[in-house]
Design a protein around this motif. Structure first.
Motif, PDB file in Angstrom:
ATOM      1  N   VAL A 158       0.934  -1.230  -0.042  1.00 13.94           N
ATOM      2  CA  VAL A 158      -0.067   0.056  -0.184  1.00 13.94           C
ATOM      3  C   VAL A 158       0.835   1.192   0.094  1.00 13.94           C
ATOM      4  O   VAL A 158       1.758   1.384   0.905  1.00 13.94           O
ATOM      5  CB  VAL A 158      -0.855   0.046   1.320  1.00 13.94           C
ATOM      6  CG1 VAL A 158      -1.736   1.513   1.340  1.00 13.94           C
ATOM      7  CG2 VAL A 158      -2.149  -1.200   1.111  1.00 13.94           C
ATOM      8  N   ALA A 159       0.843   1.849  -1.050  1.00 14.09           N
ATOM      9  CA  ALA A 159       2.062   3.181  -1.115  1.00 14.09           C
ATOM     10  C   ALA A 159       1.178   4.358  -0.900  1.00 14.09           C
ATOM     11  O   ALA A 159       0.927   5.381  -1.587  1.00 14.09           O
ATOM     12  CB  ALA A 159       2.188   3.125  -2.590  1.00 14.09           C
ATOM     13  N   VAL A 160       0.434   4.591   0.409  1.00 17.52           N
ATOM     14  CA  VAL A 160      -0.050   5.879   0.773  1.00 17.52           C
ATOM     15  C   VAL A 160       0.903   6.518   1.613  1.00 17.52           C
ATOM     16  O   VAL A 160       0.670   7.851   1.528  1.00 17.52           O
ATOM     17  CB  VAL A 160      -1.467   5.224   1.826  1.00 17.52           C
ATOM     18  CG1 VAL A 160      -2.137   6.889   2.237  1.00 17.52           C
ATOM     19  CG2 VAL A 160      -2.337   4.460   0.886  1.00 17.52           C
ATOM     20  N   ALA A 161       1.812   6.021   2.342  1.00 20.56           N
ATOM     21  CA  ALA A 161       2.953   6.602   3.215  1.00 20.56           C
ATOM     22  C   ALA A 161       3.726   7.543   2.215  1.00 20.56           C
ATOM     23  O   ALA A 161       3.803   8.841   2.552  1.00 20.56           O
ATOM     24  CB  ALA A 161       3.556   5.899   4.061  1.00 20.56           C
ATOM     25  N   PRO A 162       4.125   6.922   1.173  1.00 19.18           N
ATOM     26  CA  PRO A 162       4.969   8.202   0.052  1.00 19.18           C
ATOM     27  C   PRO A 162       4.047   9.392  -0.215  1.00 19.18           C
ATOM     28  O   PRO A 162       4.741  10.242  -0.821  1.00 19.18           O
ATOM     29  CB  PRO A 162       5.490   7.036  -0.961  1.00 19.18           C
ATOM     30  CG  PRO A 162       5.278   5.531  -0.475  1.00 19.18           C
ATOM     31  CD  PRO A 162       4.128   5.660   0.583  1.00 19.18           C
ATOM     32  N   ALA A 163       2.877   8.901  -0.656  1.00 17.84           N
ATOM     33  CA  ALA A 163       2.105  10.185  -0.956  1.00 17.84           C
ATOM     34  C   ALA A 163       1.706  11.101   0.001  1.00 17.84           C
ATOM     35  O   ALA A 163       1.849  12.235  -0.002  1.00 17.84           O
ATOM     36  CB  ALA A 163       0.621   9.522  -1.387  1.00 17.84           C
TER      37      ALA A 163
END
Length: 356
Positions: A158-163
């Motif tokens: 889940v690539a929400v932290a980089p966003a």
């Protein structure tokens, strides 16, 4: 010896991604070797390696591309081998025919390359008989399935932290540029300082692009992901915030450009210009307020509301500007009005949600 820059990626893939690829490749080799007796299961291992992608959505897309490409390549190689034999020149002809067929069918680049690769592997590694072709197709399907299962089973990405990080960086860069512009309107500036001011303002556009790319990657990582439900609202809020900042970035760059083009050392003595500088400082405060999620924002030294409605609330008193500065003042006021409208609406909505 260091690798050439052209061979180095700007950032490493996550270590977990590398480990998942290794696990999927090994599992595909063992499972396909057991289920499909015969030559080493090269097709299964390659399929698993290619299918493990940063997101499940990409994994499914790559699995379809790989499977379609292998089926087409294997069938084409088998047909040409039966018709023309197993000479070396047949491999060359098959490669050309594979690429032309993929072009004619408008296949994606990944699928087109896979058609040619599969055809060459079939002719180079084994006898292209119907049974051999069927076994290689089964191998590929097994490898692709194992790649998807491994990517799903081992911590679906889940690539929400980089966003979040990218949007935070955008907000801070925008706020810092607004602060720098406010300082430039209050204090004398040298030509080099003005050039740096404009350069830094334009760099915020790159931060905006990075934030948009990070949000797109985050949305892609949530597609088909069982962990997506609790992250969708979070990502939607980030996307809304970037949409809020987009026009502010445009106005900030325009104001900076106008300031640099029409700068005059006497600006610091213009009452309206000083009032605009104060409003820019308040706008920077409100940008940081919108970005903050848990930590409080340090209030401005001047009088600022203690609640979450933002700092752009004090009416702006406008004195008649001098003939020298009226064009610049008018331009700055129009962009400031747009910034005010853009930032106050989401802050008011945030306040209503908090009190409601």
């Amino acid at each position: 010896m260091r690798m050439p820059t052209s061979l180095r990626a700007s950032r490493r893939a996550p270590l977990l991604q590398v480990l998942k690829s290794a696990v999927a490749t090994a599992a595909a080799w063992l499972v396909a070797g057991y289920l499909v007796p015969g030559p080493p299961p090269v097709f299964a291992a390659i399929a698993a390696l290619l299918v493990v992608q940063p997101s499940l959505n990409q994994s499914l897309t790559r699995a379809i591309e790989r499977s379609v490409g292998v089926i087409a390549g294997v069938l084409l190689a088998s047909a040409l081998s039966i018709l023309l034999g197993n000479e070396t020149w047949v491999i060359l002809v098959t490669t050309a025919v594979s690429l032309l067929l993929a072009w004619a069918l408008r296949m994606t680049p990944g699928t087109a390359n896979q058609v040619a690769i599969s055809a060459v592997l079939v002719l180079a590694l084994g006898t292209a008989t119907p049974s051999y072709a069927v076994d290689r197709i089964l191998e590929t399907l097994i490898g692709a399935l194992i790649g998807i299962v491994v990517n799903l089973a081992i911590v679906p990405p889940v690539a929400v932290a980089p966003a979040h990080a990218a949007v935070d960086a955008l907000g801070e860069a925008l706020a810092a540029s607004l602060d720098r512009l406010a300082r430039a309107l209050r204090e004398p500036q040298t030509p080099s300082e003005l050039a740096r001011l404009l350069e830094d303002a334009r760099l915020v556009r790159a931060e905006l692009d990075d934030a948009e790319e990070a949000i797109a990657a985050g949305a892609d990582s949530l597609a088909l992901n069982p962990r997506s439900r609790r992250h969708r609202d979070e990502l939607a809020a980030l996307e809304e915030l970037v949409e809020t900042f987009r026009p502010v970035v445009t106005q900030m760059i325009g104001m900076t450009r106008a300031c640099v083009d029409r700068y005059d050392p006497s600006l610091e003595h213009e009452p309206t210009v000083l009032a605009i500088a104060e409003q820019l400082r308040r706008a920077a405060h409100d940008v940081r307020l919108l970005v903050s999620r848990a930590e409080p924002v340090v209030p401005l030294a001047s009088a600022v509301p203690a609640d979450d409605t933002g700092a752009l609330t004090t009416p702006l008193s406008i004195a008649r500007p001098s003939e020298t500065h009226w064009i610049l003042v008018g331009s700055l006021l129009e962009d400031l009005r747009r910034i005010h409208e853009t930032l106050t609406e989401p802050l008011a909505a945030r306040r209503s949600r908090t009190t409601g």
